[in-house]
Design a protein around this motif. Structure first.
Motif, PDB file in Angstrom:
ATOM      1  N   LYS A  97     -42.431  28.656 -27.619  1.00 32.97           N
ATOM      2  CA  LYS A  97     -42.422  28.777 -29.021  1.00 32.97           C
ATOM      3  C   LYS A  97     -43.749  29.293 -29.504  1.00 32.97           C
ATOM      4  O   LYS A  97     -44.001  29.488 -30.486  1.00 32.97           O
ATOM      5  CB  LYS A  97     -42.261  27.453 -29.551  1.00 32.97           C
ATOM      6  CG  LYS A  97     -40.686  27.020 -29.393  1.00 32.97           C
ATOM      7  CD  LYS A  97     -39.800  27.834 -30.422  1.00 32.97           C
ATOM      8  CE  LYS A  97     -38.357  27.451 -30.309  1.00 32.97           C
ATOM      9  NZ  LYS A  97     -37.377  28.097 -31.068  1.00 32.97           N
ATOM     10  N   TYR A  98     -44.795  29.395 -28.555  1.00 31.07           N
ATOM     11  CA  TYR A  98     -46.057  29.589 -29.052  1.00 31.07           C
ATOM     12  C   TYR A  98     -46.072  30.995 -29.212  1.00 31.07           C
ATOM     13  O   TYR A  98     -45.602  31.932 -28.352  1.00 31.07           O
ATOM     14  CB  TYR A  98     -47.120  29.280 -27.933  1.00 31.07           C
ATOM     15  CG  TYR A  98     -48.650  29.776 -28.178  1.00 31.07           C
ATOM     16  CD1 TYR A  98     -49.403  29.003 -28.982  1.00 31.07           C
ATOM     17  CD2 TYR A  98     -49.086  30.806 -27.702  1.00 31.07           C
ATOM     18  CE1 TYR A  98     -50.975  29.191 -29.198  1.00 31.07           C
ATOM     19  CE2 TYR A  98     -50.387  31.336 -28.014  1.00 31.07           C
ATOM     20  CZ  TYR A  98     -51.328  30.311 -28.799  1.00 31.07           C
ATOM     21  OH  TYR A  98     -52.526  30.787 -29.119  1.00 31.07           O
ATOM     22  N   ILE A 103     -52.362  25.476 -25.135  1.00 29.60           N
ATOM     23  CA  ILE A 103     -51.878  24.239 -25.348  1.00 29.60           C
ATOM     24  C   ILE A 103     -52.317  22.913 -24.617  1.00 29.60           C
ATOM     25  O   ILE A 103     -52.595  22.035 -24.883  1.00 29.60           O
ATOM     26  CB  ILE A 103     -50.278  24.437 -24.805  1.00 29.60           C
ATOM     27  CG1 ILE A 103     -49.634  25.257 -25.716  1.00 29.60           C
ATOM     28  CG2 ILE A 103     -49.702  23.162 -24.738  1.00 29.60           C
ATOM     29  CD1 ILE A 103     -48.125  25.847 -25.581  1.00 29.60           C
ATOM     30  N   ILE A 153     -52.503  22.988 -34.037  1.00 34.51           N
ATOM     31  CA  ILE A 153     -52.380  24.434 -34.026  1.00 34.51           C
ATOM     32  C   ILE A 153     -52.121  24.932 -35.501  1.00 34.51           C
ATOM     33  O   ILE A 153     -52.704  26.108 -35.931  1.00 34.51           O
ATOM     34  CB  ILE A 153     -51.085  24.877 -33.544  1.00 34.51           C
ATOM     35  CG1 ILE A 153     -51.458  24.671 -31.578  1.00 34.51           C
ATOM     36  CG2 ILE A 153     -50.872  26.640 -33.507  1.00 34.51           C
ATOM     37  CD1 ILE A 153     -50.482  25.145 -30.782  1.00 34.51           C
ATOM     38  N   SER A 194     -42.966  24.450 -25.793  1.00 36.83           N
ATOM     39  CA  SER A 194     -44.144  24.680 -26.630  1.00 36.83           C
ATOM     40  C   SER A 194     -44.701  26.027 -26.320  1.00 36.83           C
ATOM     41  O   SER A 194     -44.872  26.808 -27.104  1.00 36.83           O
ATOM     42  CB  SER A 194     -45.223  23.566 -26.552  1.00 36.83           C
ATOM     43  OG  SER A 194     -44.584  22.393 -26.728  1.00 36.83           O
ATOM     44  N   THR A 247     -46.500  23.775 -32.890  1.00 34.86           N
ATOM     45  CA  THR A 247     -46.092  25.385 -32.858  1.00 34.86           C
ATOM     46  C   THR A 247     -44.980  25.586 -33.572  1.00 34.86           C
ATOM     47  O   THR A 247     -44.906  26.882 -33.764  1.00 34.86           O
ATOM     48  CB  THR A 247     -45.610  25.847 -31.073  1.00 34.86           C
ATOM     49  OG1 THR A 247     -44.392  24.654 -30.916  1.00 34.86           O
ATOM     50  CG2 THR A 247     -46.468  25.393 -30.308  1.00 34.86           C
TER      51      THR A 247
END
Length: 368
Positions: free
Chosen positions: A362-363, A218, A195, A359, A275
């Motif tokens: 937090k994205y 993801i 990412i 994840s 992320t």
């Protein structure tokens, strides 16, 4: 769904076009397992030892010959006085000195006992202890030969049986650990930059404005690496079997299932790092430095966890590699089934779901 499949294909193409990524995925693990498998060992072979023989009789010569004839030791020097021992050790080539007392054979015949002193270079405590044990075993074997046919009224003879690894091959202990470390570091490292690479290349905006949901992004990043890491794990297992003669007593299907679960855990952890990182360099530093030491030290790969201080034992429980090493050793060496490793499997599954969930949380759907 068609858009999601297209996104996965795009990731595959991107990885296959990147020669550096392919080298890290396939080249490094092969080189590492060959290097570690041959280099890391707690066995001793042809260790240089020196002899200080004050007696110089037939019995001491027989013992020296027996020690020298073994594949473990090579007698490279005979010294004349005790003052020379320190200088011999300081040169660094000799790891042990075996000293026989004066009138060795005479004391043995007259008093029924004689003294042999084993002096080792303990700058490497494990090697020193191993050398001492091996020399003791050779001497005890010689004593049994000398007492053959003599009826001793009371004897206590312990019989040792080594289960799962009767030849005490250190490679059987290290290969599962090496496999775990390689899969953990390579998988986490590769996805940790996935990412952040999009951010640095300026293609993150395209992903953000696409109709793909965070979980799809993801998953799309992880799925290609799952396939490639499975190939990686297969190559490592094949090398372990044919080069290091590593046995697989348990089910190959169960081993494959557990390996895929661990790969997904490592990839999910890598995505989490990706992320929260702003640049590829930061992600690489976190995945390498932040994971390498804990994985090697706190997973039980080299050092027994039971010998660690209690706080470190507690911390080791959050290291995924610890649980996979337990699983892989149980399957490969003990031949156990799923009923014996379901707890460790459940822990890995919970960790995977936790990393994936965090994840997604937090994205960021907006660039800052």
């Amino acid at each position: 769904m068609k858009l999601f499949i297209g996104f996965i294909k795009k990731e595959f193409y991107h990885i296959l076009r990147d020669r550096r990524s392919l080298f890290i995925l396939f080249g490094m693990p092969i080189v590492q397992i060959l290097l570690f498998g041959f280099a890391i060992t707690n066995e001793i072979n042809n260790v240089n030892i020196a002899i200080l023989d004050h007696s110089k009789d037939v019995t001491t010569q027989n013992i020296i010959n027996k020690i020298s004839a073994s594949k473990y030791f090579s007698v490279n020097q005979f010294i004349q006085k005790e003052q020379d021992i320190e200088s011999v050790f300081k040169k660094g080539k000799t790891k042990a000195v075996i000293s026989f007392q004066n009138d060795f054979n005479q004391n043995l015949v007259k008093n029924g006992h004689a003294t042999i002193q084993i002096i080792t270079d303990a700058t490497d405590p494990n090697t020193a202890n191993t050398i001492s044990n091996y020399v003791n075993a050779i001497i005890q074997s010689h004593v049994k030969e000398m007492n053959k046919g003599i009826n001793i009224e009371y004897q206590i003879i312990p019989e040792t049986h080594m289960v799962y690894n009767p030849e005490l091959k250190s490679v059987f202990m290290f290969v599962p650990g090496i496999m775990t470390v390689i899969l953990m570091l390579v998988s986490a490292m590769m996805t940790s930059i996935s990412i952040t690479r999009e951010k640095e290349l300026g293609t993150m905006e395209v992903i953000l404005v696409s109709p793909l949901k965070p979980i799809q992004v993801i998953a799309g990043k992880v799925i290609p690496y799952i396939a490639l890491s499975v190939i990686n794990a297969t190559v490592i297992i094949i090398l372990s079997i044919f080069i290091f003669k590593m046995p697989i007593q348990g089910s190959l299907i169960l081993l494959g299932f557990e390996s895929i679960l661990f790969i997904i855990t490592a990839l999910a952890l890598g995505i989490l790092i990706s992320t929260v990182s702003a640049t590829q360099q930061t992600a690489m530093m976190i995945s390498l430095m932040g994971l390498m030491l804990p994985v090697i030290i706190l997973s039980g790969f080299i050092f027994p966890i039971s010998s660690m201080p209690v706080p470190l034992q507690f911390i080791s429980n959050i290291i995924p590699a610890k649980w996979f090493i337990i699983i892989i050793k149980a399957i490969m060496l003990k031949g156990v089934g799923f009923s014996f490793i379901w707890k460790e499997t459940l822990i890995l599954l919970v960790m995977t779901l936790f990393f994936i969930g965090l994840s997604i949380k937090k994205y960021k759907i907006r660039l800052e």
